[in-house]
Design a protein around this motif. Structure first.
Motif, mmCIF file in Angstrom:
data_model
loop_
_atom_site.group_PDB
_atom_site.id
_atom_site.type_symbol
_atom_site.label_atom_id
_atom_site.label_comp_id
_atom_site.label_asym_id
_atom_site.label_seq_id
_atom_site.Cartn_x
_atom_site.Cartn_y
_atom_site.Cartn_z
ATOM 1 N N PHE A 176 40.336 34.248 2.390
ATOM 2 C CA PHE A 176 40.140 32.700 3.599
ATOM 3 C C PHE A 176 38.698 32.671 3.153
ATOM 4 O O PHE A 176 38.727 31.146 2.979
ATOM 5 C CB PHE A 176 40.053 33.588 5.168
ATOM 6 N N ASP A 177 37.281 33.723 2.932
ATOM 7 C CA ASP A 177 36.640 33.087 2.097
ATOM 8 C C ASP A 177 36.129 32.103 0.775
ATOM 9 O O ASP A 177 35.468 30.927 0.727
ATOM 10 C CB ASP A 177 35.235 34.561 1.507
ATOM 11 N N PHE A 178 37.425 32.871 -0.052
ATOM 12 C CA PHE A 178 37.197 31.575 -0.942
ATOM 13 C C PHE A 178 38.847 30.508 -0.999
ATOM 14 O O PHE A 178 37.631 29.889 -1.187
ATOM 15 C CB PHE A 178 38.149 32.826 -1.477
ATOM 16 N N GLU A 179 39.131 30.199 -0.292
ATOM 17 C CA GLU A 179 39.164 28.996 0.178
ATOM 18 C C GLU A 179 38.863 28.188 0.898
ATOM 19 O O GLU A 179 38.802 26.574 0.701
ATOM 20 C CB GLU A 179 40.896 29.011 0.923
ATOM 21 N N LEU A 180 37.745 29.105 1.645
ATOM 22 C CA LEU A 180 36.307 27.622 2.361
ATOM 23 C C LEU A 180 36.215 27.080 0.824
ATOM 24 O O LEU A 180 35.732 25.933 1.463
ATOM 25 C CB LEU A 180 35.719 28.902 3.181
ATOM 26 N N ASN A 181 36.221 27.553 0.406
ATOM 27 C CA ASN A 181 35.207 26.668 -1.086
ATOM 28 C C ASN A 181 35.811 25.496 -1.835
ATOM 29 O O ASN A 181 35.621 25.053 -3.194
ATOM 30 C CB ASN A 181 34.799 27.862 -1.961
ATOM 31 N N GLY A 182 37.241 25.964 -1.622
ATOM 32 C CA GLY A 182 37.952 24.834 -2.285
ATOM 33 C C GLY A 182 38.805 25.290 -3.511
ATOM 34 O O GLY A 182 39.330 24.838 -4.115
ATOM 35 N N ILE A 183 38.637 26.648 -3.426
ATOM 36 C CA ILE A 183 38.913 27.273 -4.895
ATOM 37 C C ILE A 183 40.742 27.327 -5.570
ATOM 38 O O ILE A 183 40.923 26.601 -6.493
ATOM 39 C CB ILE A 183 38.813 29.013 -4.534
ATOM 40 N N HIS A 184 41.163 26.805 -4.007
ATOM 41 C CA HIS A 184 42.866 27.030 -4.485
ATOM 42 C C HIS A 184 43.281 25.337 -5.083
ATOM 43 O O HIS A 184 44.314 25.184 -5.060
ATOM 44 C CB HIS A 184 43.365 27.542 -3.225
ATOM 45 N N LEU A 185 42.488 24.375 -4.869
ATOM 46 C CA LEU A 185 42.348 23.418 -4.785
ATOM 47 C C LEU A 185 42.961 22.324 -6.354
ATOM 48 O O LEU A 185 41.991 23.674 -7.308
ATOM 49 C CB LEU A 185 41.533 21.945 -4.167
ATOM 50 N N GLU A 186 42.879 21.704 -6.433
ATOM 51 C CA GLU A 186 42.631 21.042 -8.274
ATOM 52 C C GLU A 186 41.390 20.765 -7.981
ATOM 53 O O GLU A 186 40.861 20.668 -7.052
ATOM 54 C CB GLU A 186 43.870 20.264 -7.974
ATOM 55 N N GLU A 187 40.937 20.937 -9.212
ATOM 56 C CA GLU A 187 39.170 20.575 -9.713
ATOM 57 C C GLU A 187 39.188 19.053 -9.608
ATOM 58 O O GLU A 187 37.698 19.802 -8.553
ATOM 59 C CB GLU A 187 39.266 20.540 -11.656
ATOM 60 N N LYS A 188 39.384 18.364 -9.017
ATOM 61 C CA LYS A 188 38.943 17.131 -8.699
ATOM 62 C C LYS A 188 38.357 17.311 -6.863
ATOM 63 O O LYS A 188 37.417 17.054 -6.280
ATOM 64 C CB LYS A 188 39.574 15.341 -8.718
ATOM 65 N N LYS A 189 39.863 18.131 -6.682
ATOM 66 C CA LYS A 189 39.433 17.940 -5.148
ATOM 67 C C LYS A 189 38.168 19.455 -4.759
ATOM 68 O O LYS A 189 37.579 19.148 -3.903
ATOM 69 C CB LYS A 189 41.008 18.245 -4.095
ATOM 70 N N ARG A 190 38.629 20.514 -5.549
ATOM 71 C CA ARG A 190 37.923 21.572 -5.262
ATOM 72 C C ARG A 190 36.245 21.582 -5.457
ATOM 73 O O ARG A 190 35.301 21.046 -4.634
ATOM 74 C CB ARG A 190 37.634 22.448 -6.206
ATOM 75 N N GLN A 191 35.698 19.869 -6.614
ATOM 76 C CA GLN A 191 34.639 19.492 -6.743
ATOM 77 C C GLN A 191 33.679 18.145 -4.899
ATOM 78 O O GLN A 191 33.387 18.817 -4.949
ATOM 79 C CB GLN A 191 34.774 19.350 -7.872
ATOM 80 N N TYR A 192 35.195 18.071 -4.845
ATOM 81 C CA TYR A 192 34.815 17.568 -3.710
ATOM 82 C C TYR A 192 34.114 18.078 -2.720
ATOM 83 O O TYR A 192 33.456 17.739 -1.932
ATOM 84 C CB TYR A 192 36.073 16.269 -3.694
ATOM 85 N N VAL A 193 34.634 19.475 -2.494
ATOM 86 C CA VAL A 193 34.353 20.359 -1.862
ATOM 87 C C VAL A 193 33.694 20.489 -1.726
ATOM 88 O O VAL A 193 32.700 20.770 -0.776
ATOM 89 C CB VAL A 193 35.529 21.761 -1.508
ATOM 90 N N VAL A 194 32.943 21.062 -2.743
ATOM 91 C CA VAL A 194 31.273 21.062 -3.293
ATOM 92 C C VAL A 194 30.187 20.694 -3.129
ATOM 93 O O VAL A 194 29.606 20.640 -2.105
ATOM 94 C CB VAL A 194 31.453 22.241 -4.977
ATOM 95 N N ASP A 195 30.932 19.376 -3.691
ATOM 96 C CA ASP A 195 29.683 17.744 -2.629
ATOM 97 C C ASP A 195 29.931 17.516 -1.297
ATOM 98 O O ASP A 195 28.972 17.784 -0.765
ATOM 99 C CB ASP A 195 30.358 16.783 -3.322
ATOM 100 N N LEU A 196 30.903 17.712 -0.966
ATOM 101 C CA LEU A 196 31.261 17.898 1.020
ATOM 102 C C LEU A 196 30.147 18.729 1.218
ATOM 103 O O LEU A 196 29.471 18.839 2.654
ATOM 104 C CB LEU A 196 32.159 17.758 1.038
#
Ligand SMILES: [Zn+2]
Length: 605
Positions: A176-196
């Motif tokens: 769950f901690d991993f997924e909070l940072n969007g690791i399971h998402l495709e790269e573009k979305k994951r970067q969006y999560v990091v930016d948010l």
């Protein structure tokens, strides 16, 4: 109850005579806690030669040790990562993950604490540098897909080694901690999560700064009572607080209206924050930010939370009406407004207590309160708090005390360091810090937890013993509730140890301990006058305990209202209603007093 006290005494004697642990450690047996805490001596030099390091960590004899520890942790982490990703690993996956987390937490938590608590600039700088390095390691690990895939695979297919229910649960929490940072998402979305996430962090900090800022307003047209109370720069008045304790109702009213007046900057920041939190939740697959925040809590989801809050609202409504009637009576039958509540409740409570605060404090010396805590823990859990000499270099200031927590049959359970006294630069919040979490070791021994209880007791050496006001006694008991939770929550994995449990469970043991600080049956056993040693008189005890029930309903209703507001702000996107309009709407339903137009108390401090 005398029988009860004899039992404590017998147990204490038993511990002193028979515990193997006591022979091994340097416990001062002759001095009771009361003597040590009532007259704290600054006898512990923290820069003596031949000393031990901070918290007994040898490397931390000097600040340079942080650099050594940082490098060692980095190497350890690399080893654990390699082990996790090795298809021929020889151990249970969750055990390695917990060890990886332990290495990072032991250094990060300790460095984070030293950064805020130490008085030496070199230690502060080195620990700060250490925190930054650990954060960088954590960020790198959070985006390590190999780690994530190993964990996901074990949860889906099971581990090749025996996996208990507890192992699975801890695995899921790591995932769950991993997924909070969007690791399971495709790269573009994951970067969006990091930016948010970065945007939310910065906006949150800006919001807090804006909320604490004094209001600077034009002096023109303001009433005299306000101009006299606050300082000015040229034609501007600086209103830094709402004067909620003033005896003058006009000053209270105008100060409230100015201090909490609508503030475009804060409202915009709040809107931005809520919008980004909502986007973050949707991107990560949650219906709302509240769903994301409540996952892995006891409450589980916003539906249960609102059900609970609505039930509580129904129960509180008639009770809080009685509270407001009492306030109205004390207000010469004038209508009670939001700016009157704190002033009136304080005044009524003080009248009810009848005696001055210092009279009560005379019965609550810090030492007697510590003996009281020891008595309660002894009765409830069979444990004792034993004073242990702190070695030079082990503490971060001169007045730090160390308590060994020992169980009658199980021996040493961990250490509580007590940093109780106010000093320049110290944080003002009373708090509990985990320095090292407990966990089961591979040789079947246990990594004992280490925590710090921090208070801000004001005491001058020639003032006699350290005396606590009743409110401070409650804080002391609250923080020790956390500390003992950390000592007794002896889980296999440090990731879920003690207060690292679900956040809504973490406050339960501490709040429970507050009740012990307000129960007459308990108080009368330790509250003794520091000079005469007489127990607190029955009349004072009754007044003190009954004062805790005064305005309990209206005070809880305010907290309920804030909780509901929080749920609404985080459960749905703000569409037509602004945060302030929504506040006004909910206030009618969940609070006993109406919203004052053009004020935003919810975003002030
Ligand atoms: Zn707490």
């Amino acid at each position: 109850m005398d029988k009860l006290r004899n039992m404590i005494l017998r147990k204490t004697v038993y511990d002193i005579r028979h515990s193997g642990y006591l022979k091994r450690c340097n416990v001062t047996l002759a001095k009771p806690l009361s003597e040590l805490f009532n007259y704290p001596k600054s006898k512990f030099k923290f820069f003596a030669k031949n000393q031990t390091g901070l918290f007994g960590i040898h490397e931390l004899i000097s600040f340079e040790g942080f650099y050594t520890l940082k490098e060692r942790t980095q190497i350890e982490c690399d080893d654990f990562v390699n082990e996790i990703c090795n298809p021929n690993r020889k151990r249970n996956l969750v055990t390695i993950f917990d060890q990886l987390s332990n290495s990072l937490c032991c250094l990060a938590d300790m460095a984070e604490f030293i950064r805020t608590a130490h008085s030496d600039k070199s230690f502060i700088a080195a620990s700060e540098d250490c925190c930054i390095s650990i954060n960088t390691i954590v960020e790198r690990l959070n985006t390590n897909k190999d780690l994530y895939t190993s964990l996901k695979q074990v949860i889906t297919d099971g581990d090749k080694y025996l996996m208990t229910e507890e192992d699975r649960h801890v695995c899921e929490l790591f995932l769950f901690d991993f997924e909070l940072n969007g690791i399971h998402l495709e790269e573009k979305k994951r970067q969006y999560v990091v930016d948010l996430n970065n945007f939310i962090l910065i906006t949150g900090q800006q919001f807090m700064i804006a909320a604490e800022k004094p209001r600077v307003v034009d002096r023109t047209g303001l009433p005299d009572v306000l101009l006299k109370e606050y300082s000015s720069i040229v034609d501007k008045l600086i209103v830094g607080h709402p004067s909620s304790q003033s005896e003058d109702p006009i000053l209270r009213e105008v100060a409230f209206k100015v201090f909490y007046s609508s503030n475009a900057e804060s409202e915009q920041l709040l809107d931005n924050l809520l919008e980004c939190r909502h986007k973050l939740a949707l991107t990560c697959g949650f219906p709302s930010y509240a769903h994301r925040a409540l996952k892995n809590s006891i409450a589980e989801n916003p539906i249960f939370v609102m059900e609970f809050l609505d039930t509580l609202n129904t129960e509180l409504r008639t009770r809080s009406v009685i509270d407001y009637k009492t306030m109205k009576k004390a207000n010469n039958n004038n209508t009670v407004s939001p700016w009157d509540v704190q002033y009136l409740t304080n005044r009524i409570k003080q009248n009810h207590l009848k005696y001055a605060m210092i009279d009560y404090a005379s019965y609550f010396s810090l030492g007697d309160c510590m003996e009281g805590l020891n008595m309660i823990f002894n009765q409830l859990y069979d444990i004792n708090l034993l004073f242990e000499d702190i070695k030079p270099g082990e503490g971060w200031d001169e007045r730090i005390y160390k308590l060994a927590v020992t169980h009658r049959t199980e021996g040493l359970l961990g250490y509580i360091y007590c940093d109780f006294f106010e000093r320049t630069g110290k944080l003002h919040n009373d708090s509990h810090y985990v320095i090292k979490g407990g966990r089961q070791l591979s040789d079947d021994s246990y990594q004992n937890p280490i925590v710090v209880v921090m208070l801000n007791v004001v005491w001058r050496e020639n003032n006699g013993p350290v005396l606590l006001h009743p409110g401070s006694v409650e804080n002391l008991f609250h923080e020790f509730g956390h500390a003992i939770h950390s000592m007794l929550g002896r889980t296999r994995y440090q990731h879920v140890n003690g207060t690292r449990c679900a956040t809504d469970l973490a406050e339960f043991p501490s709040v429970l301990m507050e009740y012990y600080a307000t129960q007459p049956q308990v108080i009368k056993h330790y509250a003794k006058h520091y000079k005469t040693r007489q127990p607190i008189p029955e009349d004072m005890l009754k007044k003190l305990c009954s004062s805790k029930c005064l305005f309990a309903a209206s005070e809880m209703q305010l907290q309920l209202f804030y909780s509901v507001l929080d749920q609404y702000y985080h459960t749905r996107p703000l569409q037509t209603l602004s945060t302030t309009d929504l506040l006004g709407k909910l206030q009618v339903e969940y609070y006993g007093l109406p919203h004052i137009k053009n004020t935003v108390k919810h975003i002030g401090m």
